[in-house]
Design an enzyme around this catalytic site. Structure first.
Site, short mmCIF file in Angstrom:
data_model
loop_
_atom_site.label_atom_id
_atom_site.label_comp_id
_atom_site.label_asym_id
_atom_site.label_seq_id
_atom_site.Cartn_x
_atom_site.Cartn_y
_atom_site.Cartn_z
N ASP B 179 -44.62 -59.52 -28.99
CA ASP B 179 -44.92 -60.61 -28.08
C ASP B 179 -43.76 -61.60 -28.14
OD1 ASP B 179 -47.51 -61.87 -26.65
OD2 ASP B 179 -46.37 -63.46 -27.62
N ASN B 187 -40.90 -70.45 -19.69
CA ASN B 187 -41.24 -70.54 -18.26
C ASN B 187 -41.28 -71.99 -17.80
OD1 ASN B 187 -41.49 -68.01 -17.10
ND2 ASN B 187 -43.51 -67.67 -18.00
N HIS B 192 -40.03 -69.87 -13.64
CA HIS B 192 -40.51 -68.48 -13.66
C HIS B 192 -39.44 -67.44 -13.36
CE1 HIS B 192 -44.81 -69.08 -14.40
NE2 HIS B 192 -44.59 -70.27 -13.86
N ASP B 196 -38.85 -64.25 -15.71
CA ASP B 196 -38.84 -62.86 -15.25
C ASP B 196 -37.58 -62.14 -15.73
OD1 ASP B 196 -41.22 -63.15 -14.03
OD2 ASP B 196 -40.47 -63.10 -11.98
N GLU B 221 -46.39 -61.30 -21.58
CA GLU B 221 -45.16 -61.17 -22.36
C GLU B 221 -45.40 -60.30 -23.59
OE1 GLU B 221 -46.88 -63.87 -21.79
OE2 GLU B 221 -46.99 -65.20 -23.53
#
Lengths: 118, 311
Positions: B179, B187, B192, B196, B221
């Protein structure tokens, strides 16, 4: 306004014809572009006369992006020059009048070309 | 096949540009392309139409008077309903920095104005084809659209298969859960589109791991890697290497930034009963332990391994 008279005479003698004039698919589009020119010239002139440079810049920006697509790359070129001159123009400095007149004269030449085709 | 509604209608293109001259030109020039063209002349209408129409591709002007295209694409990418729609930037200012910025914010392509019709058609059609393929893969082949890794559904199915095979042959089987650390903060701080990019690059790292390992995006994630014929200790080495590689990645957006992840590891010999559910639960506990230990580290399940299985 002597200048505009001279330009109009010049326009009539040197009409500007779309590069796509022989493309049947483009006829309607070019007609749309030309039919708007009258109004566009008026709006541009009014904006310039009232010192609304922001509007002149925005209108020339639109012409820069679009005119080439209608077969008028020379309009795109002079519009780009005017947009750039206005972008770097600072209050109080000399206005890029020659650039403005170049764009207007190209537009009038395209207008003259429209009648020419008929 | 029959449940893919996208095969049956003409592609929809949404053009967001403040110039009516451009909209007319697009309509005229793409008339014979089996493309429905929708037009918006400002940002608010454009975003609204994008949500309602869900077009196959968006042609987005960068220089608009109210809000520029860079702002608009960030809104499109932040909204899950419009996130996956490919965006082609459309601009007369074609300098390299502008283009790179566009790609970094998630655009798939760039067309300069004034545009060549043939080129525009080719680029629009290519974007549409690409988005259809991505969607098709995501639906049918169980691939995650963003990272290209296997998705959660595939992970669940494949782990079941691998557990059964390991049991049959008395093989080892390890599972890594990992994770990304403090990803919500990434973010929130960088937006965002950057988030990404992190997911994509980390996905690429996982995809290029050892041959035979199966890397999946478990959700958000969180990632899962299935490692056949591998025990937890060997899997920990794999995870350590991944962590080193991740930490050493540099991010153009902020050269001082280091992205880290936490890893939880278990294997089939540490769980009872030997089921996929127990394996997932054990890896999840180990991941939680890694987080509790301060993140940015690898934790192996502390359940003692049972004696090696014999055939």
């Amino acid at each position: 306004m002597n200048r505009s008279k001279v330009d109009n005479g010049n326009a009539a003698r040197h009409p500007l014809i779309s590069e796509f004039a022989n493309d049947a698919d483009m006829a309607e589009l070019i007609e749309f572009f030309l039919s708007e020119l009258d109004h566009r010239l008026q709006v541009l002139q009014a904006a310039w006369d009232t010192g609304n440079l922001e509007q002149v810049q925005s209108l020339s920006h639109q012409l820069k992006g679009a005119a080439g697509g209608y077969g008028f790359p020379s309009i795109s070129e002079v519009a780009a020059e005017l947009e750039h001159a206005l972008a770097i123009h600072t209050p109080g400095s000399t206005l890029p009048r020659d650039r403005f007149e170049s764009l207007m004269s190209q537009l009038r030449r395209a207008q003259a070309g429209a009648h020419h085709v008929d | 096949m029959q449940n893919d509604r996208h095969e049956h209608h003409d592609a929809r293109l949404l053009a967001i540009d403040d110039s009516e001259l451009i909209h007319q030109l697009l309509r005229g020039r793409l008339r014979n392309e089996r493309i429905q063209i929708h037009a918006a002349t400002n940002a608010a209408d454009g975003l609204q139409l994008a949500r309602v129409l869900l077009p196959d591709v968006i042609l987005l002007d960068i220089d608009m008077p109210d809000r520029n295209g860079f702002d608009i694409i960030q809104d499109l990418k932040a909204d899950p309903t419009t996130h996956d729609i490919p965006v082609i930037f459309f601009s007369s200012d074609a300098n390299v920095d502008t283009k790179i910025r566009g790609f970094e914010l998630g655009a798939v392509d760039f067309v300069t104005k004034p545009f060549e019709v043939a080129e525009l058609k080719a680029r629009v059609n290519s974007a549409i084809r690409l988005s259809r393929l991505v969607r098709m893969l995501a639906q049918r082949a169980q691939v995650d659209g963003l990272t290209g890794l296997w998705n959660r559904a595939y992970f669940d199915w494949r782990l079941g298969e691998e557990v059964a095979i390991a049991e049959r042959h008395c093989n080892d089987l390890a599972l890594i859960f990992c994770d990304l650390d403090r990803f919500k903060g990434v973010n929130d701080t960088y937006g965002h589109p950057f988030g990404d990019q992190v997911l994509e690059r980390f996905g690429l790292l996982l995809a290029h791991g050892r041959k035979g390992d199966i890397a999946c995006r478990y959700g958000g994630e969180e990632f899962g890697i299935i490692l056949p014929e591998t025990n937890a200790q060997e899997a920990a080495n794999v995870a350590e290497r991944l962590l080193v590689d991740l930490r050493s990645m540099t991010w153009r957006r902020d050269p001082g930034l280091a992205i880290t992840a936490s890893f939880g590891i278990t294997d089939l010999r540490r769980v009872h009963p030997r089921t996929t559910a127990a394996l997932v639960e054990s890896a999840d506990r180990a991941l939680y332990a890694a987080k509790a230990r301060g993140r940015n580290c690898v934790a192996v399940s502390d359940d003692p391994p049972q004696a090696r299985l014999t055939a």
